[in-house]
Motif scaffolding. Structure first.
Motif, mmCIF file in Angstrom:
data_model
loop_
_atom_site.group_PDB
_atom_site.id
_atom_site.type_symbol
_atom_site.label_atom_id
_atom_site.label_comp_id
_atom_site.label_asym_id
_atom_site.label_seq_id
_atom_site.Cartn_x
_atom_site.Cartn_y
_atom_site.Cartn_z
ATOM 1 N N PHE A 140 7.797 18.577 4.769
ATOM 2 C CA PHE A 140 7.471 19.488 5.853
ATOM 3 C C PHE A 140 7.062 18.665 7.064
ATOM 4 O O PHE A 140 6.848 17.464 6.970
ATOM 5 C CB PHE A 140 6.349 20.452 5.451
ATOM 6 N N MET A 141 6.963 19.315 8.200
ATOM 7 C CA MET A 141 6.606 18.620 9.430
ATOM 8 C C MET A 141 5.261 17.928 9.260
ATOM 9 O O MET A 141 4.257 18.552 8.960
ATOM 10 C CB MET A 141 6.575 19.613 10.587
ATOM 11 N N ASP A 142 5.274 16.593 9.451
ATOM 12 C CA ASP A 142 4.066 15.807 9.264
ATOM 13 C C ASP A 142 3.330 15.667 10.592
ATOM 14 O O ASP A 142 3.949 15.592 11.662
ATOM 15 C CB ASP A 142 4.435 14.422 8.728
ATOM 16 N N GLY A 143 2.009 15.648 10.518
ATOM 17 C CA GLY A 143 1.224 15.592 11.737
ATOM 18 C C GLY A 143 1.266 14.248 12.425
ATOM 19 O O GLY A 143 0.980 14.150 13.621
ATOM 20 N N ASN A 144 1.611 13.169 11.672
ATOM 21 C CA ASN A 144 1.615 11.825 12.255
ATOM 22 C C ASN A 144 2.629 10.985 11.498
ATOM 23 O O ASN A 144 2.378 10.583 10.365
ATOM 24 C CB ASN A 144 0.222 11.207 12.173
ATOM 25 N N THR A 145 3.764 10.714 12.108
ATOM 26 C CA THR A 145 4.824 9.977 11.419
ATOM 27 C C THR A 145 4.652 8.468 11.521
ATOM 28 O O THR A 145 5.377 7.727 10.871
ATOM 29 C CB THR A 145 6.202 10.360 11.987
ATOM 30 N N SER A 146 3.680 7.993 12.316
ATOM 31 C CA SER A 146 3.519 6.552 12.495
ATOM 32 C C SER A 146 2.969 5.866 11.252
ATOM 33 O O SER A 146 3.061 4.639 11.132
ATOM 34 C CB SER A 146 2.601 6.269 13.690
ATOM 35 N N ASN A 147 2.369 6.627 10.338
ATOM 36 C CA ASN A 147 1.795 6.024 9.126
ATOM 37 C C ASN A 147 2.557 6.438 7.874
ATOM 38 O O ASN A 147 2.000 6.450 6.779
ATOM 39 C CB ASN A 147 0.317 6.393 8.994
ATOM 40 N N ASN A 148 3.847 6.771 8.023
ATOM 41 C CA ASN A 148 4.665 7.168 6.874
ATOM 42 C C ASN A 148 5.313 5.984 6.173
ATOM 43 O O ASN A 148 6.020 6.168 5.164
ATOM 44 C CB ASN A 148 5.752 8.157 7.295
ATOM 45 N N SER A 149 5.138 4.767 6.685
ATOM 46 C CA SER A 149 5.705 3.587 6.034
ATOM 47 C C SER A 149 4.807 2.389 6.291
ATOM 48 O O SER A 149 4.090 2.329 7.297
ATOM 49 C CB SER A 149 7.126 3.299 6.532
ATOM 50 N N ALA A 150 4.847 1.437 5.356
ATOM 51 C CA ALA A 150 4.039 0.224 5.487
ATOM 52 C C ALA A 150 4.696 -0.882 4.678
ATOM 53 O O ALA A 150 5.371 -0.617 3.671
ATOM 54 C CB ALA A 150 2.608 0.454 5.010
ATOM 55 N N THR A 151 4.503 -2.127 5.113
ATOM 56 C CA THR A 151 5.068 -3.292 4.442
ATOM 57 C C THR A 151 3.981 -4.334 4.233
ATOM 58 O O THR A 151 3.186 -4.607 5.147
ATOM 59 C CB THR A 151 6.212 -3.909 5.261
ATOM 60 N N ARG A 152 3.949 -4.894 3.033
ATOM 61 C CA ARG A 152 3.014 -5.982 2.755
ATOM 62 C C ARG A 152 3.785 -7.165 2.186
ATOM 63 O O ARG A 152 4.626 -7.003 1.308
ATOM 64 C CB ARG A 152 1.934 -5.539 1.771
ATOM 65 N N THR A 153 3.492 -8.353 2.694
ATOM 66 C CA THR A 153 4.151 -9.566 2.216
ATOM 67 C C THR A 153 3.350 -10.157 1.062
ATOM 68 O O THR A 153 2.154 -10.447 1.204
ATOM 69 C CB THR A 153 4.271 -10.602 3.347
ATOM 70 N N ILE A 154 4.022 -10.304 -0.077
ATOM 71 C CA ILE A 154 3.392 -10.860 -1.279
ATOM 72 C C ILE A 154 4.086 -12.170 -1.632
ATOM 73 O O ILE A 154 5.317 -12.219 -1.733
ATOM 74 C CB ILE A 154 3.490 -9.888 -2.469
ATOM 75 N N LYS A 155 3.307 -13.244 -1.806
ATOM 76 C CA LYS A 155 3.869 -14.528 -2.197
ATOM 77 C C LYS A 155 3.979 -14.598 -3.720
ATOM 78 O O LYS A 155 2.995 -14.379 -4.436
ATOM 79 C CB LYS A 155 3.010 -15.683 -1.692
ATOM 80 N N VAL A 156 5.184 -14.898 -4.200
ATOM 81 C CA VAL A 156 5.435 -15.053 -5.629
ATOM 82 C C VAL A 156 5.639 -16.533 -5.921
ATOM 83 O O VAL A 156 6.459 -17.204 -5.279
ATOM 84 C CB VAL A 156 6.671 -14.242 -6.075
ATOM 85 N N ASN A 157 4.901 -17.063 -6.869
ATOM 86 C CA ASN A 157 4.974 -18.475 -7.227
ATOM 87 C C ASN A 157 5.932 -18.698 -8.388
ATOM 88 O O ASN A 157 6.202 -17.782 -9.168
ATOM 89 C CB ASN A 157 3.582 -19.000 -7.603
ATOM 90 N N ASP A 158 6.443 -19.940 -8.492
ATOM 91 C CA ASP A 158 7.264 -20.293 -9.645
ATOM 92 C C ASP A 158 6.417 -20.250 -10.907
ATOM 93 O O ASP A 158 5.212 -20.551 -10.888
ATOM 94 C CB ASP A 158 7.846 -21.701 -9.488
ATOM 95 N N THR A 159 7.060 -19.895 -12.005
ATOM 96 C CA THR A 159 6.363 -19.857 -13.286
ATOM 97 C C THR A 159 5.896 -21.258 -13.662
ATOM 98 O O THR A 159 6.672 -22.221 -13.633
ATOM 99 C CB THR A 159 7.276 -19.304 -14.389
ATOM 100 N N VAL A 160 4.641 -21.399 -14.015
ATOM 101 C CA VAL A 160 4.084 -22.681 -14.441
ATOM 102 C C VAL A 160 4.151 -22.771 -15.966
ATOM 103 O O VAL A 160 3.559 -21.949 -16.669
ATOM 104 C CB VAL A 160 2.621 -22.832 -13.968
ATOM 105 N N VAL A 161 4.928 -23.757 -16.458
ATOM 106 C CA VAL A 161 5.085 -23.938 -17.902
ATOM 107 C C VAL A 161 4.251 -25.139 -18.327
ATOM 108 O O VAL A 161 4.500 -26.267 -17.893
ATOM 109 C CB VAL A 161 6.570 -24.149 -18.279
ATOM 110 N N LEU A 162 3.251 -24.907 -19.136
ATOM 111 C CA LEU A 162 2.378 -25.979 -19.610
ATOM 112 C C LEU A 162 2.808 -26.431 -20.995
ATOM 113 O O LEU A 162 2.993 -25.605 -21.897
ATOM 114 C CB LEU A 162 0.925 -25.496 -19.648
ATOM 115 N N PRO A 163 2.969 -27.743 -21.193
ATOM 116 C CA PRO A 163 3.339 -28.245 -22.530
ATOM 117 C C PRO A 163 2.133 -28.212 -23.456
ATOM 118 O O PRO A 163 0.986 -28.175 -22.998
ATOM 119 C CB PRO A 163 3.782 -29.679 -22.246
ATOM 120 N N PRO A 164 2.365 -28.262 -24.763
ATOM 121 C CA PRO A 164 1.233 -28.353 -25.700
ATOM 122 C C PRO A 164 0.557 -29.724 -25.562
ATOM 123 O O PRO A 164 1.169 -30.688 -25.108
ATOM 124 C CB PRO A 164 1.896 -28.180 -27.075
ATOM 125 N N VAL A 165 -0.708 -29.776 -25.945
ATOM 126 C CA VAL A 165 -1.498 -31.006 -25.829
ATOM 127 C C VAL A 165 -1.977 -31.431 -27.210
ATOM 128 O O VAL A 165 -2.586 -30.630 -27.937
ATOM 129 C CB VAL A 165 -2.703 -30.807 -24.895
#
Length: 308
Positions: free
Chosen positions: A198-223
């Motif tokens: 339905f008609m929204d009172g404020n369309t300026s807040n109908n979308s948002a973007t967030r930048t998320i940093k994804v790291n490479d998987t860290v594989v640890l060997p047995p000790v």
């Protein structure tokens, strides 16, 4: 009483045409349109005697339309009973028995305002790694003065992750939770888009973007560590305890060798350490020990030492 009427047609094959509309409150007609196409917010006077008051009281509002084309329909919403107070008494516009006349009113009476912001897009864990399962929580809100509904879409860049229909009461929040498994490292643009129904009172807040940093998987060997007897040491017993400890490892993959002979089956093996005690005294001289073990990642670690 005020409400909004929005006539609709299913394409050019079903053009709109004038029709009649009748409005009733608790079975009593309070207004009508004749041979017209109403569009916008309208207000009708309602006599106080037609309204139910008191705790738990309900009022039935009906809108009936006639003489419409096939494929022509209308939606109506945002009903408001506007009451004027005079000395504590409810005074409603209009009087019983009068002929109500509709009046076009301001379109800003009440509208929903579905919103999302970058800081309400929340991954868990906050610093994800590739190949892991991440739970995304998107907090949606209705900042308007009327319940609203719409379609919510969540994207990773241009890839649609999920979509859902939501309905949020005014002043309320809705938490949309969905799984996400990033496969590439680097910056990911997580975007949420709300398409109000339905008609929204404020369309300026109908979308948002967030930048998320994804790291490479860290594989640890047995000790492997804490070899016994200590490397290059002289044993104090003819049947010394020969052992090793380990971490980040799968104990079922341990192999323990003494002078080239596998003694794993005769050893005591726990989740973090293993040891072997010879059944017969060892001969004089240098003895060689080696151990190997695998981790859940498949990596293998080896350790070798000797004692006299």
């Amino acid at each position: 009483m005020s409400f909004k009427v929005s006539p609709q047609g299913l394409g050019t094959s079903f053009p709109l045409k004038p029709h009649s509309l009748f409005v009733s409150v608790n079975g009593n007609q309070v207004g009508s349109f004749n041979n017209t196409i109403p569009l916008g917010y309208f207000a009708f006077p309602v006599a106080p005697s037609l309204v139910n008051f008191g705790p738990g009281a309900t009022n039935d509002i009906n809108i009936n339309m006639f003489e419409m084309n096939p494929g022509h329909y209308a939606t109506s919403f945002d009903y408001v009973l506007n009451c004027l107070s005079n000395g504590g008494q409810a005074q409603w516009s209009g009087t019983a028995g009068s002929t109500p006349s509709p009046a076009l009113v301001d379109e800003v009476i009440r509208r929903p305002d579905l919103s999302v912001y970058d800081y309400t897009i929340l991954p868990s864990p906050a610093s994800p790694v590739t190949g892991s399962r991440v739970m995304l929580s998107v907090i949606l809100a209705n900042e308007g003065m009327l319940a609203g509904s719409g379609i919510v879409e969540v994207y990773d860049g241009n890839q649609l992750l999920a979509e859902r229909f939501v309905s949020i009461g005014y002043g309320q929040r809705y938490v949309y939770t969905l799984p996400w498994s990033p496969v590439t490292a680097g910056a990911h643009q997580l975007r949420t888009v709300i398409t109000p129904l339905f008609m929204d009172g404020n369309t300026s807040n109908n979308s948002a973007t967030r930048t998320i940093k994804v790291n490479d998987t860290v594989v640890l060997p047995p000790v492997l560590a804490s070899a016994q007897p200590v490397n290059a040491s002289t044993r104090s017993s003819a049947t010394p305890t020969i052992g090793v400890s380990y971490s980040n490892a799968d104990s079922t993959t341990l192999q323990l060798l003494l002078d080239g002979t596998d003694v794993t089956a005769q050893s005591v093996v726990t989740a973090t350490q293993a040891w072997y005690v010879p059944a017969v005294p060892l001969a004089e001289g240098v003895h060689q020990v080696s151990a190997s073990i695998s981790g859940s990642s498949g990596l293998v670690s080896n350790l070798a030492w000797s004692f006299t």
